[in-house]
Design an enzyme around this catalytic site. Structure first.
Site, PDB file in Angstrom:
ATOM      1  CG  HIS A 153      -0.330  -0.010   2.535  1.00 50.61           C
ATOM      2  ND1 HIS A 153       0.238  -1.157   3.066  1.00 50.61           N
ATOM      3  CD2 HIS A 153      -0.171   0.954   3.472  1.00 50.61           C
ATOM      4  CE1 HIS A 153       0.704  -0.886   4.274  1.00 50.61           C
ATOM      5  NE2 HIS A 153       0.493   0.394   4.545  1.00 50.61           N
ATOM      6  CG  HIS A 195       0.939   5.544   3.987  1.00 48.11           C
ATOM      7  ND1 HIS A 195       0.113   5.469   5.085  1.00 48.11           N
ATOM      8  CD2 HIS A 195       1.638   4.385   3.957  1.00 48.11           C
ATOM      9  CE1 HIS A 195       0.316   4.310   5.701  1.00 48.11           C
ATOM     10  NE2 HIS A 195       1.235   3.637   5.027  1.00 48.11           N
TER      11      HIS A 195
END
Length: 145
Positions: A107, A109
């Protein structure tokens, strides 16, 4: 956790992808899902994850997943910029516990930054108000092109 290991299909992002856990959804297509971080470091802290992954981090991810993932990151980052008008953006990604990774699913950010506004530590602040996250998600989603 180290950089090596077995993917846990019960991590929170996998649960969100299966609809077993809620999220303040920003954007979704065939390849990525973007949603607000429930432990934001700053207002507008947004996450982008691959939908079809069994990797624990970026180093393990398949190339065919990475291309649409980074395009999704760019698309959402542009929407964050348009919606919140920050002075800058931090786009970051952690690999392994020592690097700050807390959820072992690849992932990114996206953190909007404003001059003079401090940023909290990764995953160390309190949980955000779900209604505020939903409103931010809608504000950012309205800017997706």
């Amino acid at each position: 956790m180290s950089l090596d290991g077995t993917y846990d299909p019960n991590n929170i992002f996998a649960k969100i992808l299966r609809g077993e856990a809620p999220c303040a959804r920003v954007f979704e297509d065939d390849h990525v899902l973007s949603f607000m971080d429930v432990f934001p470091q700053v207002k507008g802290h947004t996450l982008v994850i691959p939908k079809h992954s069994s990797a624990r981090n970026l180093l393990e991810e398949e190339p065919q997943v990475l291309s649409p993932l980074i395009l999704g990151v760019q698309r959402v980052a542009r929407a964050v910029r348009a919606a919140l008008e920050p002075d800058g953006l931090v786009i970051t990604q952690f690999n392994g516990t020592a690097a700050g990774q807390t959820v072992f699913h690849p992932h990114f950010h996206i953190l909007p930054r404003w001059d003079g506004v401090a940023v909290g530590r990764h995953a160390s602040g309190g949980m955000a108000d779900p209604a505020e996250l939903k409103a931010l998600a809608e504000q950012i989603a309205a800017q997706i092109t």
